[in-house]
Design an enzyme around this catalytic site. Structure first.
Site, PDB file in Angstrom:
ATOM      1  N   GLY A  49       0.810  -1.216   0.000  1.00 16.74           N
ATOM      2  CA  GLY A  49       0.000   0.000   0.000  1.00 16.74           C
ATOM      3  C   GLY A  49       0.844   1.268   0.000  1.00 16.74           C
ATOM      4  O   GLY A  49       2.080   1.223   0.003  1.00 16.74           O
ATOM      5  N   ARG A  76      -4.068 -11.441  -2.362  1.00 17.59           N
ATOM      6  CA  ARG A  76      -3.948 -10.929  -3.739  1.00 17.59           C
ATOM      7  C   ARG A  76      -2.501 -10.640  -4.123  1.00 17.59           C
ATOM      8  O   ARG A  76      -2.113 -10.743  -5.277  1.00 17.59           O
ATOM      9  CB  ARG A  76      -4.740  -9.609  -3.886  1.00 17.59           C
ATOM     10  N   SER A  77      -1.707 -10.227  -3.131  1.00 15.51           N
ATOM     11  CA  SER A  77      -0.333  -9.786  -3.430  1.00 15.51           C
ATOM     12  C   SER A  77       0.718 -10.860  -3.184  1.00 15.51           C
ATOM     13  O   SER A  77       1.900 -10.639  -3.478  1.00 15.51           O
ATOM     14  CB  SER A  77       0.023  -8.567  -2.579  1.00 15.51           C
ATOM     15  N   CYS A 171      -2.999  11.129  10.598  1.00 16.55           N
ATOM     16  CA  CYS A 171      -2.014  11.964   9.894  1.00 16.55           C
ATOM     17  C   CYS A 171      -2.242  13.461  10.114  1.00 16.55           C
ATOM     18  O   CYS A 171      -1.290  14.221  10.336  1.00 16.55           O
ATOM     19  CB  CYS A 171      -2.014  11.640   8.403  1.00 16.55           C
ATOM     20  N   SER A 201      -3.412  11.015  -1.370  1.00 22.76           N
ATOM     21  CA  SER A 201      -2.577   9.958  -0.793  1.00 22.76           C
ATOM     22  C   SER A 201      -3.062   9.539   0.590  1.00 22.76           C
ATOM     23  O   SER A 201      -2.818   8.412   1.006  1.00 22.76           O
ATOM     24  CB  SER A 201      -1.125  10.420  -0.725  1.00 22.76           C
ATOM     25  N   LYS A 255     -11.268  12.820  15.180  1.00 24.68           N
ATOM     26  CA  LYS A 255      -9.943  12.282  15.531  1.00 24.68           C
ATOM     27  C   LYS A 255      -9.040  13.429  15.993  1.00 24.68           C
ATOM     28  O   LYS A 255      -8.295  13.297  16.966  1.00 24.68           O
ATOM     29  CB  LYS A 255      -9.313  11.587  14.323  1.00 24.68           C
ATOM     30  N   ARG A 277     -11.291  17.238   1.564  1.00 29.09           N
ATOM     31  CA  ARG A 277     -10.416  16.523   0.626  1.00 29.09           C
ATOM     32  C   ARG A 277     -10.224  17.420  -0.598  1.00 29.09           C
ATOM     33  O   ARG A 277     -11.205  17.883  -1.190  1.00 29.09           O
ATOM     34  CB  ARG A 277     -11.120  15.214   0.244  1.00 29.09           C
ATOM     35  N   HIS A 284      -0.742  16.997   3.088  1.00 34.43           N
ATOM     36  CA  HIS A 284      -1.904  17.742   3.594  1.00 34.43           C
ATOM     37  C   HIS A 284      -1.505  19.174   3.951  1.00 34.43           C
ATOM     38  O   HIS A 284      -0.356  19.447   4.308  1.00 34.43           O
ATOM     39  CB  HIS A 284      -2.443  17.097   4.867  1.00 34.43           C
ATOM     40  N   GLN A 359       1.839  13.640   4.586  1.00 29.33           N
ATOM     41  CA  GLN A 359       1.144  12.779   5.565  1.00 29.33           C
ATOM     42  C   GLN A 359       1.450  11.299   5.367  1.00 29.33           C
ATOM     43  O   GLN A 359       1.222  10.517   6.271  1.00 29.33           O
ATOM     44  CB  GLN A 359      -0.352  13.084   5.583  1.00 29.33           C
TER      45      GLN A 359
HETATM   46  N1  LIG Z   1      -2.366   7.036   3.409  1.00 30.05           N
HETATM   47  C1  LIG Z   1      -2.073   7.745   4.481  1.00 30.05           C
HETATM   48  O1  LIG Z   1      -1.596   8.869   4.401  1.00 30.05           O
HETATM   49  C2  LIG Z   1      -2.301   7.197   5.848  1.00 30.05           C
HETATM   50  C3  LIG Z   1      -1.890   7.964   6.922  1.00 30.05           C
HETATM   51  C4  LIG Z   1      -2.065   7.468   8.208  1.00 30.05           C
HETATM   52  C5  LIG Z   1      -2.635   6.234   8.376  1.00 30.05           C
HETATM   53  N2  LIG Z   1      -3.040   5.508   7.311  1.00 30.05           N
HETATM   54  C6  LIG Z   1      -3.650   4.192   7.568  1.00 30.05           C
HETATM   55  O2  LIG Z   1      -2.794   3.171   7.041  1.00 30.05           O
HETATM   56  C7  LIG Z   1      -3.580   2.090   6.557  1.00 30.05           C
HETATM   57  C8  LIG Z   1      -3.230   1.802   5.112  1.00 30.05           C
HETATM   58  O3  LIG Z   1      -3.385   2.965   4.343  1.00 30.05           O
HETATM   59  P1  LIG Z   1      -2.833   3.104   2.864  1.00 30.05           P
HETATM   60  O4  LIG Z   1      -3.109   4.503   2.498  1.00 30.05           O
HETATM   61  O5  LIG Z   1      -1.458   2.574   2.733  1.00 30.05           O
HETATM   62  O6  LIG Z   1      -3.854   2.125   2.064  1.00 30.05           O
HETATM   63  P2  LIG Z   1      -3.633   1.343   0.694  1.00 30.05           P
HETATM   64  O7  LIG Z   1      -2.706   2.050  -0.202  1.00 30.05           O
HETATM   65  O8  LIG Z   1      -5.002   1.056   0.209  1.00 30.05           O
HETATM   66  O9  LIG Z   1      -2.938  -0.034   1.140  1.00 30.05           O
HETATM   67  C9  LIG Z   1      -3.609  -1.012   1.896  1.00 30.05           C
HETATM   68  C10 LIG Z   1      -2.670  -2.146   2.240  1.00 30.05           C
HETATM   69  O10 LIG Z   1      -3.366  -3.069   3.084  1.00 30.05           O
HETATM   70  C11 LIG Z   1      -3.220  -4.386   2.530  1.00 30.05           C
HETATM   71  N3  LIG Z   1      -4.376  -5.226   2.826  1.00 30.05           N
HETATM   72  C12 LIG Z   1      -5.655  -5.035   2.484  1.00 30.05           C
HETATM   73  N4  LIG Z   1      -6.402  -6.094   2.879  1.00 30.05           N
HETATM   74  C13 LIG Z   1      -5.558  -6.954   3.484  1.00 30.05           C
HETATM   75  C14 LIG Z   1      -5.707  -8.244   4.091  1.00 30.05           C
HETATM   76  N5  LIG Z   1      -6.880  -8.836   4.154  1.00 30.05           N
HETATM   77  N6  LIG Z   1      -4.615  -8.830   4.609  1.00 30.05           N
HETATM   78  C15 LIG Z   1      -3.410  -8.241   4.530  1.00 30.05           C
HETATM   79  N7  LIG Z   1      -3.191  -7.031   3.958  1.00 30.05           N
HETATM   80  C16 LIG Z   1      -4.260  -6.408   3.450  1.00 30.05           C
HETATM   81  C17 LIG Z   1      -3.134  -4.142   1.037  1.00 30.05           C
HETATM   82  O11 LIG Z   1      -2.593  -5.288   0.418  1.00 30.05           O
HETATM   83  P3  LIG Z   1      -3.010  -5.703  -1.091  1.00 30.05           P
HETATM   84  O12 LIG Z   1      -2.205  -4.807  -1.985  1.00 30.05           O
HETATM   85  O13 LIG Z   1      -2.606  -7.123  -1.160  1.00 30.05           O
HETATM   86  O14 LIG Z   1      -4.472  -5.469  -1.216  1.00 30.05           O
HETATM   87  C18 LIG Z   1      -2.200  -2.943   1.015  1.00 30.05           C
HETATM   88  O15 LIG Z   1      -0.868  -3.365   1.204  1.00 30.05           O
HETATM   89  C19 LIG Z   1      -5.039   2.493   6.804  1.00 30.05           C
HETATM   90  O16 LIG Z   1      -5.423   1.991   8.064  1.00 30.05           O
HETATM   91  C20 LIG Z   1      -4.968   3.995   6.859  1.00 30.05           C
HETATM   92  O17 LIG Z   1      -6.019   4.565   7.609  1.00 30.05           O
HETATM   93  C21 LIG Z   1      -2.881   5.950   6.040  1.00 30.05           C
END
Ligand SMILES: NC(=O)c1ccc[n+]([C@@H]2O[C@H](COP(=O)([O-])OP(=O)(O)OC[C@H]3O[C@@H](n4cnc5c(N)ncnc54)[C@H](OP(=O)(O)O)[C@@H]3O)[C@@H](O)[C@H]2O)c1
Length: 376
Positions: A49, A76-77, A171, A201, A255, A277, A284, A359
């Site tokens: 991700g 999937r991955s 974030c 993002s 939050k 958004r 951000h 972020q």
């Molecule tokens: N993006 C940000 O700026 C940010 C900031 C703070 C916190 N977060 C938090 O971080 C988390 C991930 O965010 P992201 O933005 O990186 O999302 P993302 O790009 O959608 O990535 C999600 C990740 O989770 C994995 N995943 C999904 N279902 C899964 C399962 N059943 N078992 C194992 N892995 C699984 C996905 O793997 P696959 O590729 O195999 O589907 C992918 O690696 C969320 O909780 C989000 O709230 C994000």
């Protein structure tokens, strides 16, 4: 204008090769290295991700010591490859057995995955640093920004065989408190009004792809494909996609309210937020109005921010140059500008600032890796 660093203090640790138990020290005659036989074993959950990929980049940039690393994602991955420290690593499916022998696991695969697998990992003696909101408000789980409240994770250490959960704040909260806490320590914030301008993002890799695809479609005169967000994202902005609660605030806004109180250990600080958004790819922005108990003039505020760790000032009134998401993208530091006295409050009791922060980096991956550094 200050130069933004791509790695903030504490800088990369250095480890003695002769010590059986590596002690983080800095500088001097020691050898810089990431792979070490007696360093912790790591796991990255959600490695494919947006945050997961950033974990790898931050771990590598900071030469985080490790003896092994597991790359975990969904079924999937499984079998895909990710690059780390110049080598290919095979992604494995996350299962209940994934944490055998893992010292530190960095989680970023969503709240439901954290809720299910976080406690399983802790049971196996793993220290979990979780990026989701699953445990942030749990009274037994420290919610940590290393520059702000490292004392919250006191006693949690790698090497004593005990698992633990540590939560990474939201974030927007991290970026906000990096800039506001130094001012709060000086003049005590009574009330904070935050308006956010949040990038694609923040909603993950698929949301970033949607923004690119929609932009292309709109420019080509085609109807935009809306898979991630209900509203058109390209050439538009909308209220944050988090669920709206019965009090009219959305979850993202609440939050900021609740996490600030927990991180500052101050149940009385008044916080209100509006989260939006915007069609920005990465990083951000936040407009923040502060009301203080004690006077704080803008020059003193500038001095305080100049000396704050992980913060840089971009505040050139003459040239109309202030923080932007592009200026902080892929950077560690939070940029602060538009520092000005709030003219609606007497006695220098109010300030307005505008901040930008990457972020995915400080708002997620970097903060989590800094927490892991404290564990050593
Ligand atoms: N993006 C940000 O700026 C940010 C900031 C703070 C916190 N977060 C938090 O971080 C988390 C991930 O965010 P992201 O933005 O990186 O999302 P993302 O790009 O959608 O990535 C999600 C990740 O989770 C994995 N995943 C999904 N279902 C899964 C399962 N059943 N078992 C194992 N892995 C699984 C996905 O793997 P696959 O590729 O195999 O589907 C992918 O690696 C969320 O909780 C989000 O709230 C994000």
């Amino acid at each position: 204008m200050a130069a933004l660093s791509s790695s903030s203090s504490p800088s990369s640790f250095f480890f003695s090769t002769s010590s059986p138990h590596p002690k983080p020290t800095r500088f001097s005659t020691l050898v810089r290295m990431a792979y070490q036989e007696n360093a912790p074993s790591l796991a990255v959950v959600g490695v494919t991700g947006a945050v997961g990929q950033e974990f790898l980049s931050v771990l590598s940039d900071r030469d985080f010591p490790y003896r092994s690393i597991k790359m975990l994602a969904s079924k999937r991955s499984a079998g895909k490859h990710v690059r780390f420290h110049g080598e290919d690593h095979v992604v494995e499916e996350l299962t209940a057995d994934s944490f055998d022998g893992v010292d530190i696991a960095l989680f970023s695969a969503g709240g439901s995955i954290s809720k299910h697998f976080g406690p399983l990992a802790v049971h196996k003696g793993t220290i979990v640093v979780d990026n989701s909101s699953a445990f942030r408000m749990d009274g037994n789980v420290p919610l940590v920004i290393p520059e702000v409240n490292p004392e919250a994770m006191k006693g949690i250490k790698v090497g004593n065989g005990k698992g633990a959960l540590i939560a990474n704040p939201n974030c927007s909260t991290i970026i906000c408190l990096m800039a506001v806490t130094p001012l709060h320590r000086h003049a005590k914030v009574l009330r904070m009004v935050v308006s956010t301008y949040q990038a694609a993002s923040g909603a993950g890799a698929a949301a970033m792809e949607e923004l690119v695809q929609q932009t292309r479609e709109v420019l080509e005169g085609k109807p935009p494909t809306c898979n991630i967000f209900r509203d058109q994202y390209a050439f538009n902005l909308f209220s944050h996609n988090a669920s709206v609660l019965s009090n009219g605030y959305n979850e993202e806004e609440m939050k900021l309210v609740k996490e600030t109180r927990k991180i500052w250990s101050d149940a009385n600080v008044k916080v209100t937020a509006t989260c939006i958004r915007v069609p920005v790819m990465r990083a951000h922005a936040e407009s923040i109005n502060l009301q203080f108990e004690n006077p704080l003039d803008e020059n003193t505020a500038r001095e305080i921010l100049k000396n704050a760790p992980g913060v840089v000032i971009i505040d050139d009134r003459k040239a109309n140059q202030f923080p932007t998401p592009l200026k902080v993208s892929n950077k560690d530091d939070i940029a602060v500008g538009r520092i000005r006295q709030d003219v609606s409050l007497d006695g220098n009791k109010g300030l307005d600032i505008f901040i930008c922060g990457d972020q995915i980096r400080k708002g997620a991956a970097l903060n989590a890796v800094q927490i892991a550094e404290l564990l050593l």
